[in-house]
Design a protein around this motif. Sequence first.
Motif, mmCIF file in Angstrom:
data_model
loop_
_atom_site.group_PDB
_atom_site.id
_atom_site.type_symbol
_atom_site.label_atom_id
_atom_site.label_comp_id
_atom_site.label_asym_id
_atom_site.label_seq_id
_atom_site.Cartn_x
_atom_site.Cartn_y
_atom_site.Cartn_z
ATOM 1 N N PHE A 132 0.799 -1.224 0.000
ATOM 2 C CA PHE A 132 0.000 0.000 0.000
ATOM 3 C C PHE A 132 0.833 1.276 0.000
ATOM 4 O O PHE A 132 0.274 2.370 -0.105
ATOM 5 C CB PHE A 132 -0.986 -0.034 1.166
ATOM 6 N N SER A 133 2.141 1.136 0.076
ATOM 7 C CA SER A 133 2.987 2.315 -0.058
ATOM 8 C C SER A 133 2.913 2.881 -1.475
ATOM 9 O O SER A 133 3.322 4.021 -1.716
ATOM 10 C CB SER A 133 4.445 1.980 0.303
ATOM 11 N N ARG A 134 2.352 2.127 -2.414
ATOM 12 C CA ARG A 134 2.159 2.614 -3.776
ATOM 13 C C ARG A 134 1.349 3.910 -3.822
ATOM 14 O O ARG A 134 1.439 4.683 -4.776
ATOM 15 C CB ARG A 134 1.436 1.556 -4.609
ATOM 16 N N PHE A 135 0.518 4.125 -2.797
ATOM 17 C CA PHE A 135 -0.337 5.310 -2.795
ATOM 18 C C PHE A 135 0.387 6.561 -2.300
ATOM 19 O O PHE A 135 -0.134 7.668 -2.458
ATOM 20 C CB PHE A 135 -1.579 5.052 -1.944
ATOM 21 N N PRO A 175 -6.461 3.517 0.006
ATOM 22 C CA PRO A 175 -7.051 3.091 -1.272
ATOM 23 C C PRO A 175 -8.438 3.644 -1.537
ATOM 24 O O PRO A 175 -8.774 3.928 -2.695
ATOM 25 C CB PRO A 175 -7.073 1.562 -1.147
ATOM 26 N N GLN A 176 -9.261 3.799 -0.498
ATOM 27 C CA GLN A 176 -10.633 4.248 -0.731
ATOM 28 C C GLN A 176 -10.686 5.651 -1.336
ATOM 29 O O GLN A 176 -11.689 6.022 -1.964
ATOM 30 C CB GLN A 176 -11.426 4.215 0.572
ATOM 31 N N HIS A 177 -9.614 6.420 -1.181
ATOM 32 C CA HIS A 177 -9.597 7.782 -1.715
ATOM 33 C C HIS A 177 -9.173 7.824 -3.182
ATOM 34 O O HIS A 177 -9.110 8.900 -3.780
ATOM 35 C CB HIS A 177 -8.660 8.651 -0.877
ATOM 36 N N PHE A 178 -8.891 6.656 -3.763
ATOM 37 C CA PHE A 178 -8.484 6.594 -5.165
ATOM 38 C C PHE A 178 -9.422 5.720 -5.997
ATOM 39 O O PHE A 178 -9.140 5.431 -7.157
ATOM 40 C CB PHE A 178 -7.048 6.061 -5.278
ATOM 41 N N THR A 209 1.043 13.458 -6.571
ATOM 42 C CA THR A 209 0.799 13.636 -7.997
ATOM 43 C C THR A 209 -0.683 13.780 -8.326
ATOM 44 O O THR A 209 -1.042 14.431 -9.320
ATOM 45 C CB THR A 209 1.374 12.452 -8.796
ATOM 46 N N GLU A 210 -1.562 13.183 -7.502
ATOM 47 C CA GLU A 210 -3.001 13.237 -7.790
ATOM 48 C C GLU A 210 -3.800 14.048 -6.776
ATOM 49 O O GLU A 210 -4.827 14.637 -7.115
ATOM 50 C CB GLU A 210 -3.570 11.821 -7.881
#
Length: 491
Positions: free
Chosen positions: A250-253, A310-313, A259-260
């Motif tokens: 989950f560090s991918r976020f 994750p829920q924010h993406f 950036t987003e």
Amino acid sequence: MRHKPRTDSGLRQKQAVTQLLQQGRQEEAWRKIRAHLTLVPYDGWFLHEAARLARRSGDLDLAQRYYQRALKLAPQDAGLLNGLGLTHYDAGRWSEAEACYQAALKSHEGYAACHNNYAILLHKQRHYHLALEQYRLALLSKADYTEARYGMSTLLAHMGQLQEAESQMQQVLHVRRSDLRCRNALGMVQLQQGNFSAGWSNYQARYAPDNPDRFFTLPKLPMRYWKGEDLCGKTLLVRTEQGMGDEIQFSRFLPRLKTEKQAESVIMLGSKPLKPLMFSMPHLDHYLTREEAQHALPQADYWCSLLDLPQHFLNSTQPFGAHHPYLFSPKEQQAKWPILGSGKKIGIVWKGSTGHKNDSQRSLAHLSQLAPLFDLPDNNWISLQKGAGEEDITDFPHVQPLGALFSSYRDTAAVIAQLDLVIGVDTSVIHLAGAMGKACWVMLPAWARDWRWLANRDDSPWYPQMRLFARGQDEEWSAVVARIKQALQQQ
């Protein structure tokens, strides 16, 4: 007429004890019970109450003695046998518990509470089909037995019967809307089915204060919890929460927050073994271990637990997306770990942490279970195993034992970067391989499969280069290894 006063006295004593217990005054009830048993040592009702109080207070040896004394008076009393079974269960004496439950059910067919207790024991022992039968018998005897329905729903989830599990959980929540333990379990079932919006929302119950089975407790930090507010010009502190694999996945976020979501700064509070590796991540401003943060907590506008990101993406075009790879190993680090030999370089990991609650299902018993793969020509095998199981390598001198020499995940990453393929069970190492964009084949357990591996799929939206080899419920690991061997031969 001579005995009537004693009978009246005993009745009054029972009423007094019952009232004290209803009022939660257990110490006073204990004193009355013990005083009475001093005078009448084989009063069955008082022995039963003494046994229950002792068990609930954790004095299991005392509870056992009281139950056994009571059973001398009523050897076939189903309530006493069930209580003694619970005592044995709490003490880890499972075979004795099972004998008590069976005796109780023989004495009282359709005893719903005992069916439920027996189901819990069988579930704990991973006798899943037998446990399911006991849960169903409990509900057949008592259709509104919500606790048995919840237990059955979690069992169905472990058995991979996800739609039925969700149906049962929804029924529980219809009756007990505030059951956050069930809501958390429902979240994981929904996530595994690909219902991400509802799943991530319900999965927040994993840390709810009113959830008796919560995974952890959110710390009290001096800034607001981020729930999707505008981050433009703001600093967000993200805190890891569970295992190393979770942090890697989950560090991918973290880069996407900049950036987003236009965060000005992102700070990660993570795990010490991962710190050297995480420095390679782009757009991460600071990485502190949780231990370091205890001495000096950095300033931030908001904070968030890692697995809530994750829920924010979900509404983005790539809800799982990451620029693969998103973790890297520098060339100078790789040079410290030269891999000998020629041919395809394949890394293997066959055991996870022994502390994991499902480790007996997800890990292999021994490296020898992968031995059929070693017969294939032109393959160079490298062990990535660190900790439990690393000693298995002594029986396979042709496998390079690099894992035992690792001191951090940075070392693991340096070797993975040089490999053509990683084959392993569900551990943090396969998450690292996935995060590095490395081809990775994962052996998944038959029972209690983790929610992040979606049902009925042999690929993963989290890692494009990953291939899943799931063990069937009627299979041994040898069948999975055989399928992997066939896949290697076809390459």
